[in-house]
Design a protein around this motif. Structure first.
Motif, PDB file in Angstrom:
ATOM      1  N   CYS A   1     -36.547  -5.057 -29.897  1.00  0.00           N
ATOM      2  CA  CYS A   1     -36.590  -5.240 -31.352  1.00  0.00           C
ATOM      3  C   CYS A   1     -36.747  -6.718 -31.696  1.00  0.00           C
ATOM      4  O   CYS A   1     -37.553  -7.102 -32.562  1.00  0.00           O
ATOM      5  CB  CYS A   1     -35.327  -4.691 -31.995  1.00  0.00           C
ATOM      6  SG  CYS A   1     -35.203  -2.887 -32.037  1.00  0.00           S
TER       7      CYS A   1
ATOM      8  N   LEU B   1     -32.917  -3.846 -35.332  1.00  0.00           N
ATOM      9  CA  LEU B   1     -33.921  -2.829 -35.632  1.00  0.00           C
ATOM     10  C   LEU B   1     -34.405  -2.951 -37.068  1.00  0.00           C
ATOM     11  O   LEU B   1     -35.616  -3.066 -37.319  1.00  0.00           O
ATOM     12  CB  LEU B   1     -33.347  -1.435 -35.388  1.00  0.00           C
ATOM     13  CG  LEU B   1     -34.207  -0.258 -35.873  1.00  0.00           C
ATOM     14  CD1 LEU B   1     -35.525  -0.208 -35.122  1.00  0.00           C
ATOM     15  CD2 LEU B   1     -33.448   1.059 -35.737  1.00  0.00           C
ATOM     16  N   TYR B   2     -33.463  -2.931 -38.014  1.00  0.00           N
ATOM     17  CA  TYR B   2     -33.875  -2.942 -39.415  1.00  0.00           C
ATOM     18  C   TYR B   2     -34.372  -4.309 -39.855  1.00  0.00           C
ATOM     19  O   TYR B   2     -35.222  -4.406 -40.747  1.00  0.00           O
ATOM     20  CB  TYR B   2     -32.740  -2.424 -40.299  1.00  0.00           C
ATOM     21  CG  TYR B   2     -32.596  -0.922 -40.167  1.00  0.00           C
ATOM     22  CD1 TYR B   2     -33.567  -0.078 -40.681  1.00  0.00           C
ATOM     23  CD2 TYR B   2     -31.536  -0.357 -39.472  1.00  0.00           C
ATOM     24  CE1 TYR B   2     -33.475   1.297 -40.535  1.00  0.00           C
ATOM     25  CE2 TYR B   2     -31.430   1.018 -39.315  1.00  0.00           C
ATOM     26  CZ  TYR B   2     -32.410   1.840 -39.856  1.00  0.00           C
ATOM     27  OH  TYR B   2     -32.329   3.203 -39.699  1.00  0.00           O
TER      28      TYR B   2
ATOM     29  N   TYR C   1     -25.478   1.746 -29.597  1.00  0.00           N
ATOM     30  CA  TYR C   1     -25.763   1.852 -31.023  1.00  0.00           C
ATOM     31  C   TYR C   1     -24.667   1.143 -31.809  1.00  0.00           C
ATOM     32  O   TYR C   1     -23.802   1.771 -32.411  1.00  0.00           O
ATOM     33  CB  TYR C   1     -25.866   3.311 -31.451  1.00  0.00           C
ATOM     34  CG  TYR C   1     -27.070   4.011 -30.909  1.00  0.00           C
ATOM     35  CD1 TYR C   1     -28.322   3.777 -31.449  1.00  0.00           C
ATOM     36  CD2 TYR C   1     -26.969   4.884 -29.832  1.00  0.00           C
ATOM     37  CE1 TYR C   1     -29.448   4.409 -30.945  1.00  0.00           C
ATOM     38  CE2 TYR C   1     -28.083   5.520 -29.322  1.00  0.00           C
ATOM     39  CZ  TYR C   1     -29.321   5.276 -29.890  1.00  0.00           C
ATOM     40  OH  TYR C   1     -30.427   5.907 -29.386  1.00  0.00           O
TER      41      TYR C   1
ATOM     42  N   ALA D   1     -35.156   4.955 -30.396  1.00  0.00           N
ATOM     43  CA  ALA D   1     -34.111   4.051 -29.915  1.00  0.00           C
ATOM     44  C   ALA D   1     -33.713   4.465 -28.501  1.00  0.00           C
ATOM     45  O   ALA D   1     -33.671   5.654 -28.184  1.00  0.00           O
ATOM     46  CB  ALA D   1     -32.907   4.090 -30.846  1.00  0.00           C
TER      47      ALA D   1
ATOM     48  N   ALA E   1     -37.153   6.045 -34.143  1.00  0.00           N
ATOM     49  CA  ALA E   1     -37.489   4.658 -34.419  1.00  0.00           C
ATOM     50  C   ALA E   1     -38.963   4.369 -34.158  1.00  0.00           C
ATOM     51  O   ALA E   1     -39.514   3.404 -34.705  1.00  0.00           O
ATOM     52  CB  ALA E   1     -36.614   3.725 -33.580  1.00  0.00           C
TER      53      ALA E   1
ATOM     54  N   THR F   1     -33.077  13.105 -36.744  1.00  0.00           N
ATOM     55  CA  THR F   1     -31.669  12.728 -36.899  1.00  0.00           C
ATOM     56  C   THR F   1     -30.770  13.948 -37.063  1.00  0.00           C
ATOM     57  O   THR F   1     -29.598  13.910 -36.667  1.00  0.00           O
ATOM     58  CB  THR F   1     -31.491  11.799 -38.108  1.00  0.00           C
ATOM     59  OG1 THR F   1     -32.034  12.438 -39.278  1.00  0.00           O
ATOM     60  CG2 THR F   1     -32.190  10.469 -37.890  1.00  0.00           C
TER      61      THR F   1
ATOM     62  N   LEU G   1     -28.495  -2.227 -34.782  1.00  0.00           N
ATOM     63  CA  LEU G   1     -29.006  -1.801 -36.089  1.00  0.00           C
ATOM     64  C   LEU G   1     -29.528  -2.987 -36.889  1.00  0.00           C
ATOM     65  O   LEU G   1     -30.566  -2.887 -37.566  1.00  0.00           O
ATOM     66  CB  LEU G   1     -27.906  -1.077 -36.869  1.00  0.00           C
ATOM     67  CG  LEU G   1     -27.479   0.276 -36.302  1.00  0.00           C
ATOM     68  CD1 LEU G   1     -26.305   0.834 -37.094  1.00  0.00           C
ATOM     69  CD2 LEU G   1     -28.645   1.256 -36.306  1.00  0.00           C
ATOM     70  N   GLU G   2     -28.861  -4.112 -36.806  1.00  0.00           N
ATOM     71  CA  GLU G   2     -29.328  -5.311 -37.506  1.00  0.00           C
ATOM     72  C   GLU G   2     -30.680  -5.763 -36.962  1.00  0.00           C
ATOM     73  O   GLU G   2     -31.583  -6.124 -37.717  1.00  0.00           O
ATOM     74  CB  GLU G   2     -28.296  -6.430 -37.365  1.00  0.00           C
ATOM     75  CG  GLU G   2     -28.684  -7.709 -38.091  1.00  0.00           C
ATOM     76  CD  GLU G   2     -27.640  -8.802 -37.954  1.00  0.00           C
ATOM     77  OE1 GLU G   2     -27.943  -9.958 -38.287  1.00  0.00           O
ATOM     78  OE2 GLU G   2     -26.507  -8.499 -37.504  1.00  0.00           O
TER      79      GLU G   2
ATOM     80  N   VAL H   1     -30.871   7.502 -40.530  1.00  0.00           N
ATOM     81  CA  VAL H   1     -31.777   6.395 -40.802  1.00  0.00           C
ATOM     82  C   VAL H   1     -31.521   5.915 -42.222  1.00  0.00           C
ATOM     83  O   VAL H   1     -30.900   6.603 -43.028  1.00  0.00           O
ATOM     84  CB  VAL H   1     -33.252   6.802 -40.631  1.00  0.00           C
ATOM     85  CG1 VAL H   1     -33.563   7.105 -39.180  1.00  0.00           C
ATOM     86  CG2 VAL H   1     -33.598   8.005 -41.516  1.00  0.00           C
ATOM     87  N   ASP H   2     -32.010   4.738 -42.528  1.00  0.00           N
ATOM     88  CA  ASP H   2     -31.738   4.152 -43.841  1.00  0.00           C
ATOM     89  C   ASP H   2     -32.596   4.801 -44.928  1.00  0.00           C
ATOM     90  O   ASP H   2     -33.514   5.587 -44.652  1.00  0.00           O
ATOM     91  CB  ASP H   2     -31.970   2.638 -43.803  1.00  0.00           C
ATOM     92  CG  ASP H   2     -33.434   2.287 -43.600  1.00  0.00           C
ATOM     93  OD1 ASP H   2     -34.195   3.125 -43.078  1.00  0.00           O
ATOM     94  OD2 ASP H   2     -33.828   1.172 -43.986  1.00  0.00           O
TER      95      ASP H   2
ATOM     96  N   ASP I   1     -23.601  -2.446 -34.417  1.00  0.00           N
ATOM     97  CA  ASP I   1     -24.120  -3.194 -35.557  1.00  0.00           C
ATOM     98  C   ASP I   1     -25.206  -4.169 -35.139  1.00  0.00           C
ATOM     99  O   ASP I   1     -26.174  -4.391 -35.880  1.00  0.00           O
ATOM    100  CB  ASP I   1     -22.978  -3.946 -36.246  1.00  0.00           C
ATOM    101  CG  ASP I   1     -22.011  -3.008 -36.949  1.00  0.00           C
ATOM    102  OD1 ASP I   1     -22.388  -1.848 -37.200  1.00  0.00           O
ATOM    103  OD2 ASP I   1     -20.879  -3.442 -37.251  1.00  0.00           O
TER     104      ASP I   1
END
Length: 239
Positions: free
Chosen positions: A29, A74-75, A66, A60, A99, A122, A71-72, A129-130, A68
């Motif tokens: 990422c 990735l996003y 998995y 992923a 992902a 999911t 996730l930080e 996912v967001d 924080d």
């Protein structure tokens, strides 16, 4: 994990975790994020993202952590892809799962090979996912398709993806690179302006007004007029 190849004004970024079907981990990422920024800094007009081997990106990495930090990364990477001022083309050369579909959607255009498959399962794996992912999926492929993928855990093959608009063209990496070279001839400031509006989440973004003014004040506008008068193709510089 990531290779960068320059082909004129096009940069091809290839995910190289073939043994993990190019699944995203923390390091990859970060490398994609940095690779896109470096390509822009080096003057790329268009960036193509693809995967090594028979998969675009299997999602992923299930063997990873998995937390924080992941996730930080990735996003942060996905957001950055939507923000850079040059078009990105996803050359989806095989399954793009979870992902992987998110990565393809963060690009501006998608060229899908015959083995392509899109899914965000999911509901099957108990993850989430967001909101950007689900809303972008609905905007690209329609609300009904988004509901089938997110609530019914369905997947789309290349024909279905093309039919609903999740994929823009059918083709291989070579087709994606050829399209990238076509786009690289267009006016960079106009492309950046169009991308900014397409990805904006605010109707009152002051950056849009500034971008609009910059396009009309640019040398490229005058070059376009001169090219028409001289009956030749324009040579845009992004200034």
């Amino acid at each position: 994990m990531l290779s960068a190849t320059t082909d004129g004004e096009v940069v091809i970024l290839e995910l190289q975790r073939e043994e993990r079907r190019n699944a995203l981990n923390l390091e990859l990422c970060r490398e994609i994020h940095a690779g896109v920024d470096q390509a822009v800094d080096d003057g790329a007009r268009v960036i193509v993202i693809t995967g090594q081997g028979s998969a675009f990106c299997a999602g992923a990495d299930l063997g990873g952590v998995y937390g924080d930090e992941f996730l930080e990364a990735l996003y942060g990477m996905l957001t950055r892809l939507t923000q850079v001022p040059v078009p990105l083309i996803a050359a989806v050369n095989g399954p793009a799962i979870g992902a992987g579909t998110q990565l393809a959607m963060a690009c501006d255009l998608r060229v899908a090979d015959v083995t392509s498959k899109f899914a965000v399962p999911t509901a099957r794996n108990g993850m989430a996912v967001d909101a950007w992912t689900i809303r972008t999926l609905a905007a690209l492929a329609g609300g009904g398709t988004a509901r089938r993928l997110m609530l019914g855990a369905e997947s789309l093959d290349v024909e279905a993806a093309l039919a609903v608009g999740l994929a823009d063209r059918a083709g291989t990496l070579a087709h994606a690179i050829a399209w990238a070279h076509e786009i690289a001839e267009f006016a960079p400031l106009a492309l950046a302006h169009n991308k900014l509006i397409l990805n904006s989440t605010s109707a009152d973004d002051p950056a849009i007004d500034a971008s609009f003014a910059a396009v009309w004040a640019s040398e490229d506008v005058r070059e376009s007029a001169a090219a028409r008068d001289e009956k030749r193709p324009p040579k845009f510089t992004g200034r």
